[in-house]
Motif scaffolding. Structure first.
Motif, PDB file in Angstrom:
ATOM      1  N   ALA A  59       0.840  -1.206   0.000  1.00 32.87           N
ATOM      2  CA  ALA A  59       0.000   0.000   0.000  1.00 32.87           C
ATOM      3  C   ALA A  59       0.872   1.251   0.000  1.00 32.87           C
ATOM      4  O   ALA A  59       0.596   2.217  -0.725  1.00 32.87           O
ATOM      5  N   GLN A  60       1.927   1.245   0.793  1.00 30.90           N
ATOM      6  CA  GLN A  60       2.838   2.395   0.811  1.00 30.90           C
ATOM      7  C   GLN A  60       3.477   2.607  -0.558  1.00 30.90           C
ATOM      8  O   GLN A  60       3.632   3.751  -0.992  1.00 30.90           O
ATOM      9  N   ASN A  61       3.844   1.529  -1.222  1.00 30.26           N
ATOM     10  CA  ASN A  61       4.465   1.638  -2.543  1.00 30.26           C
ATOM     11  C   ASN A  61       3.518   2.246  -3.576  1.00 30.26           C
ATOM     12  O   ASN A  61       3.974   2.750  -4.602  1.00 30.26           O
ATOM     13  N   LEU A  62       2.217   2.205  -3.311  1.00 30.44           N
ATOM     14  CA  LEU A  62       1.247   2.843  -4.199  1.00 30.44           C
ATOM     15  C   LEU A  62       0.885   4.248  -3.731  1.00 30.44           C
ATOM     16  O   LEU A  62      -0.036   4.864  -4.258  1.00 30.44           O
ATOM     17  N   GLY A  63       1.614   4.745  -2.735  1.00 31.33           N
ATOM     18  CA  GLY A  63       1.445   6.125  -2.312  1.00 31.33           C
ATOM     19  C   GLY A  63       0.523   6.347  -1.135  1.00 31.33           C
ATOM     20  O   GLY A  63       0.276   7.496  -0.753  1.00 31.33           O
ATOM     21  N   PHE A  64      -0.004   5.292  -0.538  1.00 35.45           N
ATOM     22  CA  PHE A  64      -0.880   5.456   0.610  1.00 35.45           C
ATOM     23  C   PHE A  64      -0.058   5.832   1.841  1.00 35.45           C
ATOM     24  O   PHE A  64       0.997   5.247   2.093  1.00 35.45           O
ATOM     25  N   VAL A  69      -3.178   3.508   5.163  1.00 33.81           N
ATOM     26  CA  VAL A  69      -2.941   2.068   5.262  1.00 33.81           C
ATOM     27  C   VAL A  69      -3.722   1.502   6.449  1.00 33.81           C
ATOM     28  O   VAL A  69      -4.332   0.438   6.343  1.00 33.81           O
ATOM     29  N   ALA A  70      -3.741   2.235   7.557  1.00 34.19           N
ATOM     30  CA  ALA A  70      -4.504   1.787   8.728  1.00 34.19           C
ATOM     31  C   ALA A  70      -5.979   1.641   8.377  1.00 34.19           C
ATOM     32  O   ALA A  70      -6.634   0.671   8.795  1.00 34.19           O
ATOM     33  N   GLU A  71      -6.504   2.578   7.595  1.00 35.51           N
ATOM     34  CA  GLU A  71      -7.907   2.488   7.164  1.00 35.51           C
ATOM     35  C   GLU A  71      -8.119   1.259   6.278  1.00 35.51           C
ATOM     36  O   GLU A  71      -9.109   0.547   6.419  1.00 35.51           O
ATOM     37  N   LEU A  72      -7.189   1.021   5.361  1.00 31.72           N
ATOM     38  CA  LEU A  72      -7.295  -0.144   4.487  1.00 31.72           C
ATOM     39  C   LEU A  72      -7.226  -1.449   5.280  1.00 31.72           C
ATOM     40  O   LEU A  72      -7.934  -2.406   4.977  1.00 31.72           O
ATOM     41  N   ALA A  79     -14.771  -7.749   2.591  1.00 33.46           N
ATOM     42  CA  ALA A  79     -16.212  -7.512   2.533  1.00 33.46           C
ATOM     43  C   ALA A  79     -16.548  -6.024   2.419  1.00 33.46           C
ATOM     44  O   ALA A  79     -17.708  -5.661   2.401  1.00 33.46           O
ATOM     45  N   HIS A  80     -15.548  -5.187   2.348  1.00 26.12           N
ATOM     46  CA  HIS A  80     -15.756  -3.746   2.310  1.00 26.12           C
ATOM     47  C   HIS A  80     -15.164  -3.132   1.051  1.00 26.12           C
ATOM     48  O   HIS A  80     -14.490  -2.106   1.099  1.00 26.12           O
ATOM     49  N   CYS A  81     -15.430  -3.750  -0.059  1.00 19.62           N
ATOM     50  CA  CYS A  81     -14.828  -3.322  -1.320  1.00 19.62           C
ATOM     51  C   CYS A  81     -15.219  -1.888  -1.677  1.00 19.62           C
ATOM     52  O   CYS A  81     -14.408  -1.129  -2.187  1.00 19.62           O
ATOM     53  N   LYS A  82     -16.453  -1.503  -1.407  1.00 16.47           N
ATOM     54  CA  LYS A  82     -16.909  -0.159  -1.741  1.00 16.47           C
ATOM     55  C   LYS A  82     -16.103   0.889  -0.966  1.00 16.47           C
ATOM     56  O   LYS A  82     -15.664   1.884  -1.544  1.00 16.47           O
ATOM     57  N   GLU A  83     -15.885   0.650   0.317  1.00 15.37           N
ATOM     58  CA  GLU A  83     -15.108   1.588   1.133  1.00 15.37           C
ATOM     59  C   GLU A  83     -13.652   1.633   0.681  1.00 15.37           C
ATOM     60  O   GLU A  83     -13.049   2.705   0.588  1.00 15.37           O
ATOM     61  N   ALA A  84     -13.083   0.464   0.394  1.00 14.40           N
ATOM     62  CA  ALA A  84     -11.701   0.403  -0.078  1.00 14.40           C
ATOM     63  C   ALA A  84     -11.569   1.114  -1.419  1.00 14.40           C
ATOM     64  O   ALA A  84     -10.608   1.854  -1.653  1.00 14.40           O
ATOM     65  N   SER A  85     -12.545   0.916  -2.280  1.00 12.27           N
ATOM     66  CA  SER A  85     -12.538   1.572  -3.579  1.00 12.27           C
ATOM     67  C   SER A  85     -12.606   3.091  -3.425  1.00 12.27           C
ATOM     68  O   SER A  85     -11.917   3.822  -4.150  1.00 12.27           O
ATOM     69  N   SER A  86     -13.394   3.568  -2.489  1.00 14.29           N
ATOM     70  CA  SER A  86     -13.486   5.013  -2.257  1.00 14.29           C
ATOM     71  C   SER A  86     -12.150   5.588  -1.819  1.00 14.29           C
ATOM     72  O   SER A  86     -11.745   6.666  -2.273  1.00 14.29           O
ATOM     73  N   LEU A  87     -11.459   4.872  -0.933  1.00  7.01           N
ATOM     74  CA  LEU A  87     -10.133   5.323  -0.508  1.00  7.01           C
ATOM     75  C   LEU A  87      -9.166   5.347  -1.688  1.00  7.01           C
ATOM     76  O   LEU A  87      -8.391   6.294  -1.859  1.00  7.01           O
ATOM     77  N   ALA A  88      -9.217   4.304  -2.514  1.00  7.64           N
ATOM     78  CA  ALA A  88      -8.324   4.228  -3.667  1.00  7.64           C
ATOM     79  C   ALA A  88      -8.650   5.300  -4.701  1.00  7.64           C
ATOM     80  O   ALA A  88      -7.743   5.886  -5.308  1.00  7.64           O
TER      81      ALA A  88
END
Length: 135
Positions: A59-64, A69-72, A79-88
């Motif tokens: 995740a850090q290598n992708l700039g997070f 990263v803690a949120e991810l 099961a939280h793809c929508k939330e992860a997608s929003s962060l991305a």
């Protein structure tokens, strides 16, 4: 239990190509768990710890940021793809903005460097002059 379930912090750090202090820092930030001390005073790390650290580094290598990263990590059960997608998506917007800014900077600096190469004799340096006349 394989060999990666018996790692000391030094072995864990070496396997992950980070320092021991990085592991301790990640533990203080809540990104990595701190295993209990078993059979003495040495903590042992396992394959789950290695996998979690790989997640953090990927995740850090992708700039997070570490906070992102803690949120991810809170969403890592899948099961939280929508939330992860929003962060991305938010990260992607920021990256695209930075790319645009970098492209503009590259064009301006390239122009100034070219102007420096064209100048001959006792002329004022276009690069230095541009910095003096900037806002």
């Amino acid at each position: 239990m394989d060999q990666t379930d018996k790692l000391t912090i030094g072995q864990f750090a070496a396997l992950a190509a980070v320092s021991v202090e990085t592991i301790r820092f990640y533990q203080r930030k809540g990104l990595l768990p701190e295993p209990p001390r078993r059979g003495g005073s040495i903590r042992r790390y396992g394959s789950a710890d290695v996998e979690r650290l790989r997640f953090v580094k990927s995740a850090q290598n992708l700039g997070f940021s570490l906070d992102e990263v803690a949120e991810l990590l809170k969403l890592e059960d899948g099961a939280h793809c929508k939330e992860a997608s929003s962060l991305a998506e938010a990260k992607l917007v920021g990256i695209r903005k930075k790319l645009s800014e970098l492209s503009r900077m590259e064009a301006v600096l390239s122009s100034l460097v070219n102007a420096c190469h064209v100048g001959r004799g006792k002329v004022s340096c276009p690069l230095i002059g541009a910095f003096h006349s900037a806002n």
